[in-house]
Design a protein around this motif. Structure first.
Motif, PDB file in Angstrom:
ATOM      1  N   THR A 110       6.388  -0.352  -8.664  1.00 15.09           N
ATOM      2  CA  THR A 110       7.420   0.631  -9.018  1.00 15.09           C
ATOM      3  C   THR A 110       6.882   2.056  -9.175  1.00 15.09           C
ATOM      4  N   THR A 111       5.640   2.230  -9.619  1.00 16.78           N
ATOM      5  CA  THR A 111       5.138   3.564  -9.950  1.00 16.78           C
ATOM      6  C   THR A 111       5.169   4.531  -8.773  1.00 16.78           C
ATOM      7  N   PRO A 112       4.606   4.203  -7.605  1.00 18.70           N
ATOM      8  CA  PRO A 112       4.684   5.159  -6.489  1.00 18.70           C
ATOM      9  C   PRO A 112       6.121   5.447  -6.065  1.00 18.70           C
ATOM     10  N   ALA A 131       0.826  -1.208   0.000  1.00 19.47           N
ATOM     11  CA  ALA A 131       0.000   0.000   0.000  1.00 19.47           C
ATOM     12  C   ALA A 131       0.862   1.260   0.000  1.00 19.47           C
ATOM     13  N   ARG A 132       2.119   1.153   0.388  1.00 20.61           N
ATOM     14  CA  ARG A 132       3.029   2.301   0.375  1.00 20.61           C
ATOM     15  C   ARG A 132       4.404   1.890  -0.150  1.00 20.61           C
ATOM     16  N   PRO A 133       4.485   1.490  -1.394  1.00 25.39           N
ATOM     17  CA  PRO A 133       5.781   1.029  -1.952  1.00 25.39           C
ATOM     18  C   PRO A 133       6.801   2.144  -2.115  1.00 25.39           C
ATOM     19  N   ALA A 134       6.351   3.420  -2.015  1.00 24.55           N
ATOM     20  CA  ALA A 134       7.309   4.520  -2.134  1.00 24.55           C
ATOM     21  C   ALA A 134       8.157   4.672  -0.886  1.00 24.55           C
ATOM     22  N   GLY A 135       7.676   4.175   0.249  1.00 26.90           N
ATOM     23  CA  GLY A 135       8.420   4.316   1.485  1.00 26.90           C
ATOM     24  C   GLY A 135       9.461   3.230   1.651  1.00 26.90           C
ATOM     25  N   MET A 136      10.589   3.578   2.278  1.00 22.29           N
ATOM     26  CA  MET A 136      11.632   2.599   2.544  1.00 22.29           C
ATOM     27  C   MET A 136      11.191   1.741   3.724  1.00 22.29           C
ATOM     28  N   GLN A 137      11.177   0.435   3.558  1.00 20.41           N
ATOM     29  CA  GLN A 137      10.624  -0.480   4.555  1.00 20.41           C
ATOM     30  C   GLN A 137      11.663  -1.486   5.034  1.00 20.41           C
ATOM     31  N   PRO A 190       8.514  10.063 -14.851  1.00 19.19           N
ATOM     32  CA  PRO A 190       8.070   8.822 -14.200  1.00 19.19           C
ATOM     33  C   PRO A 190       7.770   7.706 -15.187  1.00 19.19           C
ATOM     34  N   VAL A 191       7.219   8.055 -16.349  1.00 21.02           N
ATOM     35  CA  VAL A 191       6.921   7.031 -17.352  1.00 21.02           C
ATOM     36  C   VAL A 191       8.207   6.385 -17.856  1.00 21.02           C
ATOM     37  N   GLY A 192       9.191   7.219 -18.194  1.00 18.58           N
ATOM     38  CA  GLY A 192      10.448   6.685 -18.696  1.00 18.58           C
ATOM     39  C   GLY A 192      11.190   5.871 -17.656  1.00 18.58           C
TER      40      GLY A 192
END
Length: 588
Positions: free
Chosen positions: A574-576, A53-59, A324-326
């Motif tokens: 990958t997108t977020p 749910a939050r793949p942009a955050g470092m986990q 972001p697309v590239g």
């Protein structure tokens, strides 16, 4: 669950240490399979507990003092950018060990190869988990020595020169990379990659960012590889054993491109914007050059090696668009290329083992008739690599070209439209050389010196003992008297030129082990010739796909189809994370 990243690095390292125990050394390949299977289970567990749910955050971070006097920390973690590459690394390493179970290394010393591959896995996974710049550099360098030995000890006839070329190029690139990392440390006052990415270059002068991006980019470009810094790659792939080629193409090349996504672009945005047009120009030059070079190759492994130069050009073009697309396209292409090229090198190794050569002229055609399963899988892998819609290779290239169609603000759109057009030409050339290769190898008529149908079970080509004795004599070896063995229409399959090359390679391997003469050479010969040199064995295996090969190949086939039909399975992760790298998503 923050212990998972530590375990992913510690388990293969401990496995390599335990491999030196005599009781384990006798069953080295089985031990390698067990250790790599544990690492794969840990990687899957990492993906399972990862908060999607939050793949942009470092986990799942581990942040402990490493060298307090220098402010260095042992900082590991994972996010949507690194997670797919960690799982890919664990999967390919496990499949390489499965492959080894049915194909012992031609140069002998299986225990040493197992240790080398496990140490290699430590460096590869550690690179994708490291969140400290110096720790990243240490893991980045760890892979060089084991890969050097994989090529130099278990490679082909030109293995020594290829290994030296590999180590020299990559060490030079690493020296330049270290200079760039030190510039970042001097300007930003920290080596923490999470903190640096969160700042997005604030506090660093534009000139310093350009200098750091140039140094870091050059260091990463050698490993990627970017044209014209690619020349070590074809030789390394051609001479490396099958498992070495799979890991080199499937993972090591991704370490360089991952550095662009993790360090160069988010940490140095102004430097990236200033040098993006140059990065795009070198990227499309690599796309076209790699494709044209493939059209001129005769060796199956060199075709795949040069195709990697072209495919990684699409990855660099996606990065150069600074969108972001590239960037999503570049990360998707990274994973897709690892799966597809890994499968291609597995298949190239199988072909060379059965025919005794990877030369497409000498292979002739008709593989679909002689080896229907291997021929069909080779056709599938080539079609996937040329970017057929519905398979994984399509999405990365399409998104990279789409990123070039609308580059980031501040970049010249007309220039990037030219890059997109040249990249599109590269896709046409890719189709040309892969379809040409298939028409020469899998279709058409079989050459006369290889039987169209297998002989009596197991039905491989045969060679006379007199011919082997003559080749040994010409190579300066003392041949043992042997009894003649069966003759037939396939005698020419082991022609004198090829056999002499294999005898020379085997003699060098035997010399490494302290053996000399025909006996040492015969023991060191690979599966393609050893049977012809051994007393009482006049045949070599020419059967179709084996159980071990299917076990190593089918997971790659399934993932290529899965990501081709359902790209969201990867893009949702990958997108977020990509958006956060540009400061438009959730902060790490």
């Amino acid at each position: 669950m923050s212990w998972l990243p530590i375990a992913l690095v510690a388990v293969p390292l401990l496995g390599a240490v335990v491999s030196a125990v005599p009781a384990v050394r006798d069953r080295a390949v089985a031990w390698g399979i067990a250790v790599s299977a544990v690492v794969l289970v840990l990687a899957v567990a990492l993906a399972a507990v990862f908060d999607h749910a939050r793949p942009a955050g470092m986990q799942l971070q581990t942040d402990r003092p490493w060298i307090p006097g220098l402010g260095l920390r042992f900082h590991l973690g994972v996010d949507g950018v690194s997670l797919p590459l960690v799982v890919l690394t664990a999967l390919l390493t496990f499949l390489c060990f499965v492959h080894l179970a049915g194909h012992p290394p031609a140069g002998g010393r299986p225990a040493a190869l197992v240790v080398t591959l496990l140490v290699l896995e430590v460096g590869m996974i550690g690179t994708f988990l490291a969140l400290d710049l110096l720790l990243f550099f240490v893991f980045f360098e760890v892979v060089l020595v084991p890969m050097y030995f994989v090529i130099a000890l278990w490679g082909g006839a030109g293995r020594r020169a290829a290994a030296v070329k590999f180590i020299l190029y990559t060490l030079l690139g690493s020296a330049v990379l270290l200079i760039g990392l030190l510039v970042v440390r001097t300007q930003a006052g920290t080596l923490d990659m999470v903190a640096l990415a969160g700042r997005h270059g604030s506090g660093m002068a534009r000139s310093a960012q350009i200098l750091a991006f140039l140094a870091i980019g050059l260091g990463l470009a050698v490993k990627t590889p970017m044209w014209p810094l690619h020349t070590w790659l074809p030789d390394a792939h051609t001479e490396a054993p099958t498992v070495g080629s799979v890991l080199l193409a499937g993972v090591l090349l991704k370490m360089g491109s991952y550095g662009f996504a993790r360090i160069a672009i988010p940490v140095l945005p102004e430097g990236a914007a200033a040098l993006a047009p140059w990065l795009g120009a070198f990227a499309v030059a690599g796309i076209v050059y790699g494709s044209l070079a493939c059209l001129a190759q005769r060796d199956l492994k060199r075709v795949i090696a040069y195709s990697s130069v072209g495919h990684m050009g699409f990855v660099l073009l996606g990065f150069a668009s600074l969108t972001p697309v590239g960037l999503n396209g570049a990360l998707f292409a990274n994973v897709a290329h690892g799966l597809i090229t890994g499968l291609l090198f597995f298949l190239a190794g199988a072909v060379k083992e059965r025919y005794g050569t990877a030369d497409m002229v000498r292979l002739g055609g008709g593989m679909l008739r002689r080896l229907p399963y291997i021929g069909s899988l080779l056709t599938f892998a080539c079609v996937a690599s040329l970017g057929l819609p519905g398979l994984a290779g399509f999405w990365g290239e399409m998104l990279a070209l789409l990123g070039a169609f609308r580059p980031a603000a501040g970049l010249s759109r007309p220039l990037f439209l030219v890059f997109m057009a040249v990249g599109g030409l590269g896709t046409v050339l890719t189709a040309a050389y892969f379809l040409g290769m298939l028409s020469r190898v899998t279709h058409g008529r079989a050459v006369e010196n290889v039987p169209a149908e297998p002989l009596e079970p197991p039905g491989p080509p045969v060679a006379t003992a007199e011919g082997v004795r003559e080749v040994l004599s010409e190579a300066g070896e003392g041949a043992e008297p042997v009894e003649p063995v069966a003759t037939g229409a396939a005698v020419a399959a082991l022609d004198r030129e090829w056999a002499a090359q294999e005898i020379a390679r085997a003699s060098a391997v035997a010399a490494d082990e302290g053996e000399a003469g025909a006996t040492g050479a015969a023991r060191a010969l690979g599966p393609g010739v050893a049977d012809a040199a051994e007393v009482g064995r006049g045949r070599r295996s020419f059967g179709d796909v084996t159980v071990h090969e299917l076990a190593a190949w089918l997971p790659l086939v399934a993932l290529i189809v899965l990501f081709g039909l359902w790209p969201k399975a990867l893009l949702a992760v990958t997108t977020p994370a990509v958006q956060s790298l540009f400061g438009s998503g959730v902060a790490p």
